[in-house]
Enzyme design. Structure first.
Site, PDB file in Angstrom:
ATOM      1  N   HIS A   1     -13.573   5.868   1.447  1.00  0.00           N
ATOM      2  CA  HIS A   1     -13.967   5.040   0.313  1.00  0.00           C
ATOM      3  C   HIS A   1     -13.744   3.558   0.626  1.00  0.00           C
ATOM      4  O   HIS A   1     -12.727   3.180   1.159  1.00  0.00           O
ATOM      5  CB  HIS A   1     -13.122   5.453  -0.897  1.00  0.00           C
ATOM      6  CG  HIS A   1     -13.438   4.684  -2.132  1.00  0.00           C
ATOM      7  ND1 HIS A   1     -14.703   4.323  -2.479  1.00  0.00           N
ATOM      8  CD2 HIS A   1     -12.639   4.234  -3.127  1.00  0.00           C
ATOM      9  CE1 HIS A   1     -14.672   3.672  -3.625  1.00  0.00           C
ATOM     10  NE2 HIS A   1     -13.428   3.594  -4.036  1.00  0.00           N
TER      11      HIS A   1
ATOM     12  N   ARG B   1       0.833  -1.195   0.000  1.00  0.00           N
ATOM     13  CA  ARG B   1       0.000   0.000   0.000  1.00  0.00           C
ATOM     14  C   ARG B   1       0.876   1.257   0.000  1.00  0.00           C
ATOM     15  O   ARG B   1       0.559   2.252  -0.644  1.00  0.00           O
ATOM     16  CB  ARG B   1      -0.885  -0.032   1.236  1.00  0.00           C
ATOM     17  CG  ARG B   1      -1.877   1.058   1.241  1.00  0.00           C
ATOM     18  CD  ARG B   1      -2.843   0.910   2.391  1.00  0.00           C
ATOM     19  NE  ARG B   1      -4.157   1.259   1.934  1.00  0.00           N
ATOM     20  CZ  ARG B   1      -5.269   0.802   2.459  1.00  0.00           C
ATOM     21  NH1 ARG B   1      -5.215  -0.029   3.456  1.00  0.00           N
ATOM     22  NH2 ARG B   1      -6.422   1.179   1.989  1.00  0.00           N
TER      23      ARG B   1
END
Ligand code: TXD
Length: 317
Positions: free
Chosen positions: A176, A89
């Protein structure tokens, strides 16, 4: 009156779909920018060649030169890299933050008066970086995620109830994806809240819980099916709804990632909440009262976004 100018930074799957929708809806002329200018130019020409069939006159060009976005009324940003096998990530965060840094510079120089919609992931952090680095006012820089999440939620609810998607509204907040917070008591069929529909025997709490989980994992479900790349039709349609509300001063109430300044007890970072989008950009942030449970879910979602921002700051890029 001259046509509006819409700049698309990134001419990939979402960028191309955005340009097509802009033509079909006759929202304006399009400049597509990409580090692969040939792809941008090819898509622009291809879409423009559908104009005579579909009946639109939008002018479209593709370019690798930021000066072409000069004076754009709206800029929609999809530039970046998707996560590839073996990438962490942090890798994505660093790589896309670098891309967004360049994009911010381009917008600051050539389109400082534009309404800017960021789509690039990780969304809530990237839109924050874009606003910080471009220096544009926060009410003119928003992130697209909530419209997509709530559209997915509306579809699944409509399917569950056997009614038109048009009659289903959904209320979604937070970051999100995974930590998205759907407020079912504000989600309705023709004004009737979901908890009432459960009482009426239209569905069960278990089924609603499963729909909520499917919505939060909506992006992942599509990535798994596509095997290469992520969703692009619904994300593009969602960003167009936001652009249209700005360009036509529709003042639609849409869930968008915006910078909070004390609303919901949060400060100085971007997260999804319902807002009014009109000619002034983000004209109003709608602040609803939470139950204790909803507040806990929203705070958890905010914590996840803040953690990612902290990770990003620690990288020192
Ligand atoms: O809800 C949401 N916000 C999202 C976000 C829903 C779906 C997808 N979401 C994210 O949007 C996704 O994770 C990606 O970060 C973006 C764009 O998705 P898309 O599917 O359009 O990705 P592509 O097809 O890979 O396109 C990205 C383009 C590609 O053409 C690259 O060449 C270009 O970005 N690119 C750049 N353009 C300009 N400048 C720079 N530096 C650059 N780097 C790459």
């Amino acid at each position: 009156m001259a046509r509006k100018k819409i700049a698309l930074i990134g001419a990939g799957n979402i960028g191309g779909t955005l340009a097509h929708l802009i033509g079909l809806k006759e929202l304006g002329d399009v400049v597509m920018f990409d580090v692969f200018p040939g792809v941008a130019a090819g898509k622009a020409l291809d879409i423009m060649q559908s104009g005579p069939v579909d009946g639109f006159d939008s002018h479209m060009i593709g370019t690798g030169d930021y000066s072409a976005i000069e004076g754009a009324d709206v800029v929609i940003v999809t530039a970046g890299f998707p996560r590839m096998p073996g990438m962490s990530r942090d890798d994505l965060l660093t790589k896309n933050a670098g891309v967004i840094g360049q994009v911010a510079e381009g917008i600051k120089t050539y389109a400082p008066n534009a309404f800017v919609i960021c789509i690039t992931n990780p969304l809530d952090v990237m839109v924050w970086v874009l606003q910080q680095r471009s220096g544009l006012p926060a009410e003119k820089v928003v992130g697209m995620a909530g419209v997509l999440d709530s559209s997915r939620f509306r579809l699944f609810l409509a399917q569950e109830f056997g009614v038109s998607v048009e009659d289903v509204t959904a209320f979604v907040l937070g970051g999100h994806g995974d930590t998205m917070v759907p407020l079912t008591r504000y989600s309705t069929v023709a004004g009737v809240p979901v908890p009432d529909l459960i009482k009426m025997g239209w569905t069960t709490q278990e089924k609603i819980d499963a729909i909520v989980a499917r919505t939060a994992n909506g992006g992942g479900e599509i990535v798994k099916l596509l095997e290469r790349g992520s969703a692009f039709y619904a994300p593009a349609a969602s960003a167009i709804a936001m652009a249209e509300s700005y360009l036509l001063d529709k003042k639609r109430v849409l869930p968008c990632a915006v910078k909070l300044n004390g609303e919901y007890g949060q400060d100085d970072f971007y997260v999804g909440v319902p807002v009014v989008i009109g000619a002034g950009g983000v004209e109003k942030i709608m602040e609803v009262e939470f139950t204790a449970e909803e507040k806990a879910a929203f705070d958890k979602s905010c914590d996840a976004v803040k953690k990612l921002i902290a990770d990003f700051k620690a990288l020192g890029v």
